[in-house]
Write a protein that holds these residues in place. Structure first.
Motif, PDB file in Angstrom:
ATOM      1  N   SER A  31       0.853  -1.185   0.000  1.00  0.00           N
ATOM      2  CA  SER A  31       0.000   0.000   0.000  1.00  0.00           C
ATOM      3  C   SER A  31       0.887   1.232   0.000  1.00  0.00           C
ATOM      4  O   SER A  31       1.930   1.258   0.664  1.00  0.00           O
ATOM      5  CB  SER A  31      -0.888   0.029   1.244  1.00  0.00           C
ATOM      6  OG  SER A  31      -1.774  -1.060   1.241  1.00  0.00           O
ATOM      7  N   LEU A  32       0.480   2.237  -0.738  1.00  0.00           N
ATOM      8  CA  LEU A  32       1.227   3.489  -0.771  1.00  0.00           C
ATOM      9  C   LEU A  32       0.550   4.490   0.156  1.00  0.00           C
ATOM     10  O   LEU A  32      -0.673   4.619   0.148  1.00  0.00           O
ATOM     11  CB  LEU A  32       1.285   4.045  -2.196  1.00  0.00           C
ATOM     12  CG  LEU A  32       1.994   3.164  -3.217  1.00  0.00           C
ATOM     13  CD1 LEU A  32       1.880   3.783  -4.611  1.00  0.00           C
ATOM     14  CD2 LEU A  32       3.442   2.939  -2.842  1.00  0.00           C
ATOM     15  N   LEU A  33       1.354   5.187   0.932  1.00  0.00           N
ATOM     16  CA  LEU A  33       0.850   6.212   1.846  1.00  0.00           C
ATOM     17  C   LEU A  33       1.219   7.583   1.285  1.00  0.00           C
ATOM     18  O   LEU A  33       2.380   7.843   0.980  1.00  0.00           O
ATOM     19  CB  LEU A  33       1.455   6.024   3.236  1.00  0.00           C
ATOM     20  CG  LEU A  33       1.264   4.625   3.849  1.00  0.00           C
ATOM     21  CD1 LEU A  33       2.022   4.503   5.144  1.00  0.00           C
ATOM     22  CD2 LEU A  33      -0.209   4.349   4.051  1.00  0.00           C
ATOM     23  N   TYR A  34       0.206   8.442   1.131  1.00  0.00           N
ATOM     24  CA  TYR A  34       0.401   9.764   0.527  1.00  0.00           C
ATOM     25  C   TYR A  34       0.282  10.866   1.568  1.00  0.00           C
ATOM     26  O   TYR A  34      -0.466  10.747   2.534  1.00  0.00           O
ATOM     27  CB  TYR A  34      -0.655  10.002  -0.562  1.00  0.00           C
ATOM     28  CG  TYR A  34      -0.540   9.060  -1.733  1.00  0.00           C
ATOM     29  CD1 TYR A  34       0.247   9.387  -2.830  1.00  0.00           C
ATOM     30  CD2 TYR A  34      -1.220   7.842  -1.750  1.00  0.00           C
ATOM     31  CE1 TYR A  34       0.356   8.529  -3.914  1.00  0.00           C
ATOM     32  CE2 TYR A  34      -1.109   6.973  -2.824  1.00  0.00           C
ATOM     33  CZ  TYR A  34      -0.328   7.326  -3.911  1.00  0.00           C
ATOM     34  OH  TYR A  34      -0.219   6.469  -4.976  1.00  0.00           O
ATOM     35  N   ASP A  35       0.990  11.955   1.312  1.00  0.00           N
ATOM     36  CA  ASP A  35       0.825  13.130   2.180  1.00  0.00           C
ATOM     37  C   ASP A  35      -0.303  14.020   1.637  1.00  0.00           C
ATOM     38  O   ASP A  35      -0.960  13.668   0.656  1.00  0.00           O
ATOM     39  CB  ASP A  35       2.151  13.910   2.305  1.00  0.00           C
ATOM     40  CG  ASP A  35       2.628  14.516   1.003  1.00  0.00           C
ATOM     41  OD1 ASP A  35       1.838  14.597   0.038  1.00  0.00           O
ATOM     42  OD2 ASP A  35       3.817  14.924   0.944  1.00  0.00           O
ATOM     43  N   ASP A  36      -0.523  15.168   2.274  1.00  0.00           N
ATOM     44  CA  ASP A  36      -1.606  16.079   1.882  1.00  0.00           C
ATOM     45  C   ASP A  36      -1.461  16.615   0.455  1.00  0.00           C
ATOM     46  O   ASP A  36      -2.442  17.008  -0.167  1.00  0.00           O
ATOM     47  CB  ASP A  36      -1.684  17.272   2.851  1.00  0.00           C
ATOM     48  CG  ASP A  36      -2.146  16.850   4.231  1.00  0.00           C
ATOM     49  OD1 ASP A  36      -2.758  15.765   4.340  1.00  0.00           O
ATOM     50  OD2 ASP A  36      -1.901  17.592   5.195  1.00  0.00           O
ATOM     51  N   GLU A  39       1.885  13.411  -2.568  1.00  0.00           N
ATOM     52  CA  GLU A  39       3.209  12.803  -2.770  1.00  0.00           C
ATOM     53  C   GLU A  39       3.317  11.522  -1.941  1.00  0.00           C
ATOM     54  O   GLU A  39       2.814  11.461  -0.809  1.00  0.00           O
ATOM     55  CB  GLU A  39       4.318  13.773  -2.351  1.00  0.00           C
ATOM     56  CG  GLU A  39       4.338  15.066  -3.146  1.00  0.00           C
ATOM     57  CD  GLU A  39       4.708  14.844  -4.598  1.00  0.00           C
ATOM     58  OE1 GLU A  39       5.607  14.029  -4.869  1.00  0.00           O
ATOM     59  OE2 GLU A  39       4.072  15.484  -5.459  1.00  0.00           O
ATOM     60  N   ILE A  40       3.973  10.521  -2.485  1.00  0.00           N
ATOM     61  CA  ILE A  40       4.157   9.251  -1.752  1.00  0.00           C
ATOM     62  C   ILE A  40       5.105   9.488  -0.582  1.00  0.00           C
ATOM     63  O   ILE A  40       6.220   9.978  -0.757  1.00  0.00           O
ATOM     64  CB  ILE A  40       4.704   8.150  -2.685  1.00  0.00           C
ATOM     65  CG1 ILE A  40       3.696   7.856  -3.787  1.00  0.00           C
ATOM     66  CG2 ILE A  40       5.024   6.895  -1.884  1.00  0.00           C
ATOM     67  CD1 ILE A  40       4.200   6.884  -4.846  1.00  0.00           C
ATOM     68  N   MET A  41       4.628   9.148   0.631  1.00  0.00           N
ATOM     69  CA  MET A  41       5.442   9.281   1.838  1.00  0.00           C
ATOM     70  C   MET A  41       6.157   7.977   2.159  1.00  0.00           C
ATOM     71  O   MET A  41       7.314   7.976   2.553  1.00  0.00           O
ATOM     72  CB  MET A  41       4.563   9.635   3.047  1.00  0.00           C
ATOM     73  CG  MET A  41       3.976  10.982   3.030  1.00  0.00           C
ATOM     74  SD  MET A  41       2.993  11.389   4.513  1.00  0.00           S
ATOM     75  CE  MET A  41       2.852   9.917   5.456  1.00  0.00           C
ATOM     76  N   ASP A  42       5.431   6.855   1.996  1.00  0.00           N
ATOM     77  CA  ASP A  42       5.991   5.579   2.425  1.00  0.00           C
ATOM     78  C   ASP A  42       5.216   4.446   1.766  1.00  0.00           C
ATOM     79  O   ASP A  42       4.146   4.653   1.174  1.00  0.00           O
ATOM     80  CB  ASP A  42       5.902   5.453   3.951  1.00  0.00           C
ATOM     81  CG  ASP A  42       6.927   4.474   4.520  1.00  0.00           C
ATOM     82  OD1 ASP A  42       7.652   3.831   3.741  1.00  0.00           O
ATOM     83  OD2 ASP A  42       6.985   4.355   5.754  1.00  0.00           O
TER      84      ASP A  42
END
Length: 170
Positions: A31-36, A39-42
């Motif tokens: 799973s990709l974690l995005y910021d506000d 952008e991909i954070m982690d």
């Protein structure tokens, strides 16, 4: 010769059935974690770091390279290469029962999907199951579907599949 045929038949008859229409349902995906800002954070994953991509997202030269390195007869065989299997059986007879090599791309896919408990066991029975499952995969899937699944399942040290490898190394 009859004993060998009986052995092969027994291995095939006792092999568990496989589902060829649910390959990606068997695989975990990251799973990709995005910021506000989007952008991909982690990346988060449980047991396998993997990003699945479709065959048309994998450059042709990458596809051709894997076919050239792993299975030159990929486009023409029906799952396994009988000449290579007989060679492996001969080597096993003369080398203490250990079977190595011979796997086509389709056999490698069948091992990665359906023989995970036996993956590192070098035995004639595993090779027979690999070949049997490879024939089943070839019967139900196109060559592009097989190559796509293979390129999404192989391990590259930092994760599974060519997309995860490209994200890690490039």
């Amino acid at each position: 010769c009859l004993t060998g045929l009986i052995y092969v038949a027994t291995v095939i008859i006792t092999a568990p059935e496989i589902e060829t229409d649910n390959i990606y349902g068997m695989l975990s995906q990251s799973s990709l974690l995005y910021d506000d800002d989007g952008e991909i954070m982690d990346t988060a994953f449980s047991d396998q770091n993997r990003t699945i991509v479709e065959i048309n997202q994998i450059p042709d030269h990458v596809q051709y390279a894997f076919i050239a390195l792993e299975d030159k007869t990929f486009e023409t065989h029906n799952g396994f290469n009988i000449i290579r299997i007989f060679g492996a059986i001969k080597d096993a007879v003369f080398n203490g029962g250990h079977v190595s090599g011979t796997s086509t791309i389709t056999q490698q896919l069948s091992r990665n999907l359906y023989l995970t408990d036996e993956m590192y066991t070098r035995s004639i029975s595993r090779k027979i199951k690999e070949a049997y499952y490879a024939v089943e995969l070839e019967r139900e899937l196109t060559k592009d579907e097989i190559l796509e699944a293979y390129l999404n399942t192989i391990y590259f040290g930092s994760g599974y599949g060519v997309q995860t490898a490209s994200q890690a190394y490039f």
